[in-house]
Motif scaffolding. Sequence first.
Motif, PDB file in Angstrom:
ATOM      1  N   ARG A 107       0.822  -1.198   0.000  1.00  0.00           N
ATOM      2  CA  ARG A 107       0.000   0.000   0.000  1.00  0.00           C
ATOM      3  C   ARG A 107       0.868   1.265   0.000  1.00  0.00           C
ATOM      4  NH1 ARG A 107      -3.116   2.143   4.156  1.00  0.00           N
ATOM      5  NH2 ARG A 107      -2.298   0.576   5.549  1.00  0.00           N
ATOM      6  N   LEU A 108       1.928   1.270   0.775  1.00  0.00           N
ATOM      7  CA  LEU A 108       2.853   2.395   0.809  1.00  0.00           C
ATOM      8  C   LEU A 108       3.551   2.563  -0.539  1.00  0.00           C
ATOM      9  CD1 LEU A 108       4.458   2.045   4.336  1.00  0.00           C
ATOM     10  CD2 LEU A 108       2.914   3.836   3.555  1.00  0.00           C
ATOM     11  N   LEU A 109       3.960   1.442  -1.135  1.00  0.00           N
ATOM     12  CA  LEU A 109       4.616   1.481  -2.444  1.00  0.00           C
ATOM     13  C   LEU A 109       3.650   2.031  -3.497  1.00  0.00           C
ATOM     14  CD1 LEU A 109       7.113   0.876  -4.122  1.00  0.00           C
ATOM     15  CD2 LEU A 109       6.274  -1.452  -4.420  1.00  0.00           C
ATOM     16  N   ASP A 110       2.404   1.562  -3.457  1.00  0.00           N
ATOM     17  CA  ASP A 110       1.389   2.066  -4.391  1.00  0.00           C
ATOM     18  C   ASP A 110       1.146   3.570  -4.177  1.00  0.00           C
ATOM     19  OD1 ASP A 110       1.107  -0.437  -5.478  1.00  0.00           O
ATOM     20  OD2 ASP A 110      -0.724  -0.947  -4.372  1.00  0.00           O
ATOM     21  N   ALA A 111       1.089   3.990  -2.919  1.00  0.00           N
ATOM     22  CA  ALA A 111       0.889   5.400  -2.605  1.00  0.00           C
ATOM     23  C   ALA A 111       2.066   6.223  -3.117  1.00  0.00           C
ATOM     24  CB  ALA A 111       0.701   5.584  -1.098  1.00  0.00           C
ATOM     25  N   GLU A 112       3.273   5.696  -2.945  1.00  0.00           N
ATOM     26  CA  GLU A 112       4.454   6.405  -3.431  1.00  0.00           C
ATOM     27  C   GLU A 112       4.431   6.511  -4.947  1.00  0.00           C
ATOM     28  OE1 GLU A 112       9.332   6.230  -3.296  1.00  0.00           O
ATOM     29  OE2 GLU A 112       8.192   4.741  -2.164  1.00  0.00           O
ATOM     30  N   LEU A 113       4.048   5.449  -5.625  1.00  0.00           N
ATOM     31  CA  LEU A 113       3.957   5.464  -7.086  1.00  0.00           C
ATOM     32  C   LEU A 113       2.894   6.463  -7.543  1.00  0.00           C
ATOM     33  CD1 LEU A 113       4.327   1.652  -7.933  1.00  0.00           C
ATOM     34  CD2 LEU A 113       6.004   3.466  -8.315  1.00  0.00           C
ATOM     35  N   GLN A 114       1.771   6.498  -6.845  1.00  0.00           N
ATOM     36  CA  GLN A 114       0.722   7.466  -7.178  1.00  0.00           C
ATOM     37  C   GLN A 114       1.211   8.899  -6.959  1.00  0.00           C
ATOM     38  OE1 GLN A 114      -2.588   6.249  -4.720  1.00  0.00           O
ATOM     39  NE2 GLN A 114      -3.509   5.036  -6.374  1.00  0.00           N
ATOM     40  N   ALA A 115       1.943   9.099  -5.863  1.00  0.00           N
ATOM     41  CA  ALA A 115       2.477  10.421  -5.567  1.00  0.00           C
ATOM     42  C   ALA A 115       3.471  10.846  -6.644  1.00  0.00           C
ATOM     43  CB  ALA A 115       3.140  10.439  -4.190  1.00  0.00           C
ATOM     44  N   GLU A 116       4.331   9.932  -7.055  1.00  0.00           N
ATOM     45  CA  GLU A 116       5.295  10.245  -8.118  1.00  0.00           C
ATOM     46  C   GLU A 116       4.580  10.562  -9.425  1.00  0.00           C
ATOM     47  OE1 GLU A 116       8.062   7.008  -8.434  1.00  0.00           O
ATOM     48  OE2 GLU A 116       9.053   7.494  -6.537  1.00  0.00           O
ATOM     49  N   ALA A 117       3.523   9.804  -9.716  1.00  0.00           N
ATOM     50  CA  ALA A 117       2.755  10.062 -10.930  1.00  0.00           C
ATOM     51  C   ALA A 117       2.098  11.445 -10.858  1.00  0.00           C
ATOM     52  CB  ALA A 117       1.704   8.965 -11.128  1.00  0.00           C
ATOM     53  N   LEU A 118       1.565  11.800  -9.685  1.00  0.00           N
ATOM     54  CA  LEU A 118       0.950  13.120  -9.509  1.00  0.00           C
ATOM     55  C   LEU A 118       1.985  14.237  -9.654  1.00  0.00           C
ATOM     56  CD1 LEU A 118      -1.515  12.491  -6.533  1.00  0.00           C
ATOM     57  CD2 LEU A 118      -2.112  12.984  -8.910  1.00  0.00           C
ATOM     58  N   VAL A 119       3.181  14.009  -9.099  1.00  0.00           N
ATOM     59  CA  VAL A 119       4.240  15.011  -9.207  1.00  0.00           C
ATOM     60  C   VAL A 119       4.635  15.175 -10.665  1.00  0.00           C
ATOM     61  CG1 VAL A 119       6.669  15.461  -8.665  1.00  0.00           C
ATOM     62  CG2 VAL A 119       5.105  14.745  -6.852  1.00  0.00           C
ATOM     63  N   LYS A 120       4.803  14.045 -11.376  1.00  0.00           N
ATOM     64  CA  LYS A 120       5.178  14.096 -12.790  1.00  0.00           C
ATOM     65  C   LYS A 120       4.097  14.817 -13.600  1.00  0.00           C
ATOM     66  CE  LYS A 120       7.284  11.277 -16.296  1.00  0.00           C
ATOM     67  NZ  LYS A 120       7.829   9.982 -16.621  1.00  0.00           N
ATOM     68  N   GLU A 121       2.836  14.488 -13.316  1.00  0.00           N
ATOM     69  CA  GLU A 121       1.721  15.141 -14.016  1.00  0.00           C
ATOM     70  C   GLU A 121       1.699  16.638 -13.726  1.00  0.00           C
ATOM     71  OE1 GLU A 121      -3.120  15.032 -13.886  1.00  0.00           O
ATOM     72  OE2 GLU A 121      -2.060  13.175 -13.435  1.00  0.00           O
ATOM     73  N   ALA A 122       1.963  17.004 -12.467  1.00  0.00           N
ATOM     74  CA  ALA A 122       1.985  18.422 -12.091  1.00  0.00           C
ATOM     75  C   ALA A 122       3.136  19.141 -12.789  1.00  0.00           C
ATOM     76  CB  ALA A 122       2.102  18.569 -10.578  1.00  0.00           C
ATOM     77  N   GLU A 123       4.300  18.489 -12.889  1.00  0.00           N
ATOM     78  CA  GLU A 123       5.442  19.093 -13.572  1.00  0.00           C
ATOM     79  C   GLU A 123       5.142  19.293 -15.057  1.00  0.00           C
ATOM     80  OE1 GLU A 123       8.749  16.531 -12.710  1.00  0.00           O
ATOM     81  OE2 GLU A 123       9.146  17.494 -10.774  1.00  0.00           O
ATOM     82  N   LEU A 124       4.503  18.299 -15.667  1.00  0.00           N
ATOM     83  CA  LEU A 124       4.123  18.429 -17.075  1.00  0.00           C
ATOM     84  C   LEU A 124       3.126  19.572 -17.258  1.00  0.00           C
ATOM     85  CD1 LEU A 124       3.807  14.656 -18.141  1.00  0.00           C
ATOM     86  CD2 LEU A 124       5.575  16.289 -18.838  1.00  0.00           C
ATOM     87  N   GLU A 125       2.164  19.643 -16.375  1.00  0.00           N
ATOM     88  CA  GLU A 125       1.169  20.719 -16.439  1.00  0.00           C
ATOM     89  C   GLU A 125       1.837  22.084 -16.237  1.00  0.00           C
ATOM     90  OE1 GLU A 125      -2.379  22.682 -16.942  1.00  0.00           O
ATOM     91  OE2 GLU A 125      -1.919  20.593 -17.372  1.00  0.00           O
ATOM     92  N   ARG A 126       2.789  22.156 -15.302  1.00  0.00           N
ATOM     93  CA  ARG A 126       3.525  23.400 -15.048  1.00  0.00           C
ATOM     94  C   ARG A 126       4.287  23.819 -16.294  1.00  0.00           C
ATOM     95  NH1 ARG A 126       8.709  23.299 -13.459  1.00  0.00           N
ATOM     96  NH2 ARG A 126       9.605  25.299 -12.968  1.00  0.00           N
ATOM     97  N   GLU A 127       4.988  22.897 -16.925  1.00  0.00           N
ATOM     98  CA  GLU A 127       5.733  23.213 -18.144  1.00  0.00           C
ATOM     99  C   GLU A 127       4.798  23.649 -19.268  1.00  0.00           C
ATOM    100  OE1 GLU A 127       8.630  20.286 -19.317  1.00  0.00           O
ATOM    101  OE2 GLU A 127       9.337  20.058 -17.252  1.00  0.00           O
TER     102      GLU A 127
END
Length: 106
Positions: free
Chosen positions: A7-27
């Motif tokens: 569950r922690l690993l899945d949460a971390e993967l989701q968080a990384e995906a959200l960060v990546k998506e936010a960075e793409l949106e920012r760019e």
Amino acid sequence: MEDELQRLLDAELQAEALVKEAELEREHMIRQALEDARTAEAQFEARLPELRNSFLEKAEERAVQAVAEQARRYEERRAQLTRLGRDREEEAIQAAIRVLTDPDRL
């Protein structure tokens, strides 16, 4: 415990995906803002001749009005001085006549 780690690993993967998506949106937002700024600058530069012409037309109108006002004032002053000259001329003629007709008045 293993479920907890998963569950922690899945949460971390989701968080990384959200960060990546936010960075793409920012760019994307930065690129869009730069493009919008370039477009606005191009539109402004395209309007510069129009703005300049408008400014020059208004300045010319004000200059024409100022010249007309000066001409009007000049004409009023000229007329005033002409009337004053005629009045003084008449007074001078009357004084000369009095002197000529009655030399003792000197």
